[in-house]
Design an enzyme around this catalytic site. Structure first.
Site, PDB file in Angstrom:
ATOM      1  N   LYS A  79     -18.708 -74.006 -80.494  1.00  0.00           N
ATOM      2  CA  LYS A  79     -19.380 -73.338 -79.332  1.00  0.00           C
ATOM      3  C   LYS A  79     -20.053 -72.137 -79.791  1.00  0.00           C
ATOM      4  O   LYS A  79     -19.573 -71.446 -80.906  1.00  0.00           O
ATOM      5  CB  LYS A  79     -18.108 -73.002 -78.288  1.00  0.00           C
ATOM      6  CG  LYS A  79     -18.619 -72.377 -77.235  1.00  0.00           C
ATOM      7  CD  LYS A  79     -17.420 -72.230 -76.061  1.00  0.00           C
ATOM      8  CE  LYS A  79     -18.064 -71.752 -74.836  1.00  0.00           C
ATOM      9  NZ  LYS A  79     -16.925 -71.320 -74.030  1.00  0.00           N
ATOM     10  N   SER A 154     -17.039 -73.348 -69.490  1.00  0.00           N
ATOM     11  CA  SER A 154     -18.238 -73.089 -70.086  1.00  0.00           C
ATOM     12  C   SER A 154     -18.425 -73.980 -71.261  1.00  0.00           C
ATOM     13  O   SER A 154     -19.545 -74.099 -71.869  1.00  0.00           O
ATOM     14  CB  SER A 154     -18.509 -71.665 -70.145  1.00  0.00           C
ATOM     15  OG  SER A 154     -17.237 -71.274 -71.151  1.00  0.00           O
ATOM     16  N   SER A 178     -12.376 -72.906 -69.540  1.00  0.00           N
ATOM     17  CA  SER A 178     -13.763 -73.440 -70.158  1.00  0.00           C
ATOM     18  C   SER A 178     -13.332 -74.553 -71.120  1.00  0.00           C
ATOM     19  O   SER A 178     -14.436 -75.018 -71.787  1.00  0.00           O
ATOM     20  CB  SER A 178     -14.368 -72.285 -70.574  1.00  0.00           C
ATOM     21  OG  SER A 178     -15.129 -71.401 -69.736  1.00  0.00           O
TER      22      SER A 178
END
Lengths: 488, 119
Positions: A79, A154, A178
């Site tokens: 990420k 997210s 997330s």
């Protein structure tokens, strides 16, 4: 099955038996990215040179007869809020559009040491603020199961990449759901570890008392393998806990006979879609069939959790994001004086949701409102944590949906921040209590994956992995997204 | 419903001036339409957050973080750290081994700080 669709364990076995080299495996994943990422858009940056060099180095070590980690030579995605030395890290924000970290996050350093192959930086909601990946400052990611749907957020790029065959596994971060939400929406396994279990050093801070890094994988075994590599104390993160790290794979063989499963009624309100409810009910029957006892319980303060979360997280964010001032790194829009420079830099650099949360947090912390909002939210957090403490006196694990709905459509909630915030209704309690939570695929509704959330007391990740693995063995909803005709 | 009650219900929880004041505290520049948007959105979010006032928390301690940790100490020893070049590599502007930033104080203000006797 094509190599890009393998699990970590399958990759490791094939690599160990010399059926494939890491360079070949990495090429297979890079080719897959080239074939599908224009549709999925999971990556902000693909790094073939880095990946192929890492793969070649692992192949050389293997040829030299070195004993290697199960992660060695396996291509994965990170990420884009975790610092990667020398590789651009943007947090999906224009304010960090050209930031090249001068150091590695601890998790990145650990993966490097294990011989991981970094194929790219995954898309996300800007600064991890969002539930759909639509708040990326660059472009949204699409759900590989249905391209008109969101992958969840997210860590949407991480979830989509793993589900689409564009990475064997990925790291995400979870502040209010997330990791678990994209895992659920993309049909993957996602774990938010106990607060303090995995170092946050080098993770771009959103809400420091809630943030935690976790794996997104294709099955439960892979989740344990990644945890073995990333968990543990780090002197550079003073909230990381110095308790021994078990071998998480050792938990995988256990059964669930006699396991006490609590089902908190508050997580099954009217907002839960019938298809989601049916999948969770089916999963509970599977656990019962394996010898677990299932009973309804109550976490009475659940209904306050979104409100307390959306005070605490923005308040911490407003302080953490004060560092983006256009002076030391990142975007700098020079104005008439230093104050004007701050305001212009942040006006241009931050997207709408980030501004909204900075404003909300600043308001909640400002004179005259602190007690009514921030302090009250922190006290509510205590009540939420006490609910869990009481429930875990009677139950070994709790089971809830990860989300009341399956993946929703792109654009469906972008005009209504509050509706978007409610996507996190089943997950935000967990970060506030600091306990671990795992999402495991438990069915499909309208052809879209449904995730079951398993919760356990702090530092009992092994329990979650054992239960999830027992469920996975008995049910098997493991599969990649049927994207195009390349199915595995 | 009387007009007064109606006004009370419809009154946004945060005023336009409030939005501007918070933006100033947060050092976030806002375009005109953003001010309007944020006034509506923040009011609606705060309306929903008001549910917290239902809870009697007089006897409840606050939780700032969840793990039983206190201050973490370490020996004050030299360890490897980033070189000045690495630290400055992302800087918008650099002067020698320093970040170059706009003036924080007016010139005469700075002069007074260097020479407290000057008034």
């Amino acid at each position: 099955m094509k190599p890009y669709a393998w699990t970590i364990q399958q990759c490791h076995n094939a690599l160990s038996r010399r059926e494939i080299s890491s360079v070949e495996l990495t090429r297979a994943v890079l080719d897959r990215i080239a074939a599908v990422d224009d549709k999925v858009r999971a990556y902000l940056l693909v790094t073939p040179e880095v990946a192929l060099a890492q793969a070649a180095a692992v192949d050389a070590r293997r040829s030299a007869g070195e004993a290697l980690s199960p992660l060695a030579g396996v291509p994965m995605a990170i990420k884009d809020n975790m610092c990667t030395f020398g590789t651009r890290t943007t947090c999906a924000s224009r304010i960090l559009h050209d930031f090249i970290p001068p150091y590695d996050a601890t998790v990145v350093e650990r993966l490097r040491a294990a011989g991981a192959v970094f194929v790219g930086k995954a898309n996300m909601d800007e600064f991890a603020m969002g539930s759909s990946c639509e708040n990326s400052g660059f472009f949204p990611t699409h759900n590989p199961w249905a391209l008109d749907r969101v992958p969840g957020g997210s860590s949407g790029g991480s979830g989509a990449a793993v589900a689409a065959g564009e990475a064997i596994y990925a790291l995400g971060s979870d502040t209010g759901g997330s990791v678990r939400l994209p895992a659920s929406f993309c049909g993957m396994v996602g774990l938010k570890p106990t607060y303090g279990r995995v170092s946050r050093y080098g993770l771009v801070a959103y809400a420091s008392s809630l943030d935690q890094i976790g794996p997104l994988t294709r099955d439960v075994t892979d989740c344990a393998l990644v945890m073995n590599a990333i968990a543990g104390h780090d002197r550079r993160d003073s909230t990381s806990v110095d308790t021994p790290v078990p071998d998480y794979t050792a938990a995988l063989g256990g059964d669930v006979r006699g396991l006490r499963v609590g089902v908190p009624a508050e997580y099954f309100g009217d907002a839960v879609e019938p298809g989601v409810r049916a999948s969770i009910d089916g999963a509970l029957r599977v656990l019962e069939g394996l010898g677990a006892t299932v009973a309804e319980t109550s976490l009475p303060h659940t209904r306050y959790a979104i409100a307390s979360y959306y005070i605490i997280a923005p308040a911490e964010a407003s302080a953490n994001l004060a560092r983006y001032d256009g002076m030391k790194y990142g975007l700098s829009v020079r104005g008439a004086d230093i104050w004007d420079t701050y305001c212009r830099t942040r006006e241009e650099g931050f997207g709408a949701e980030v501004k909204r949360r900075i404003m909300l947090g600043t308001y909640a912390l400002s004179a005259g409102y602190y007690d009514a909002y921030y302090l009250q939210a922190q006290k509510t957090r205590t009540l939420i944590k006490q609910d869990f403490d009481r429930a875990f006196e009677k139950y070994d694990v709790l089971v809830t949906p990860v989300s009341p709905t399956v993946a929703f459509r792109l654009g469906e909630k972008t005009d209504d921040p509050l509706a978007m915030y409610l996507s996190d209704v089943c997950t935000v309690t967990v970060n506030q209590a600091g306990i671990p939570g795992l999402s495991v695929p438990c069915g499909f509704a309208d052809g879209l994956p449904v995730g079951m959330q398993l919760l356990a007391p702090a530092f009992e990740e092994e329990t979650l992995l054992r239960v999830a693995r027992a469920f996975e063995r008995a049910s098997d909803f493991r599969r990649l997204a049927p994207l195009g005709d390349e199915g595995s | 419903m009387s007009e007064q009650q109606n006004a009370q219900i419809e009154a946004p929880r945060i005023t336009r001036e409030g939005v501007i004041r918070v933006a100033d505290l947060a050092k976030v520049g806002l375009a005109e339409e953003e001010i309007e948007h944020l006034q509506q959105q923040l009011s609606s979010i705060l309306d929903n957050i008001a549910i917290l006032s239902e809870l009697d928390t007089a006897a409840i301690p606050a939780t700032a973080q969840v793990i039983p940790l206190s201050n973490v100490f370490r020996p004050d020893e030299m360890t490897d750290c980033l070189s000045p070049g690495a630290v400055l590599a992302n800087a918008p502007e650099v002067y020698e081994d320093s970040f170059k930033i706009p003036a924080v104080m007016e010139e005469d203000e700075a002069l007074r700080m260097d020479h407290p006797a000057v008034s």
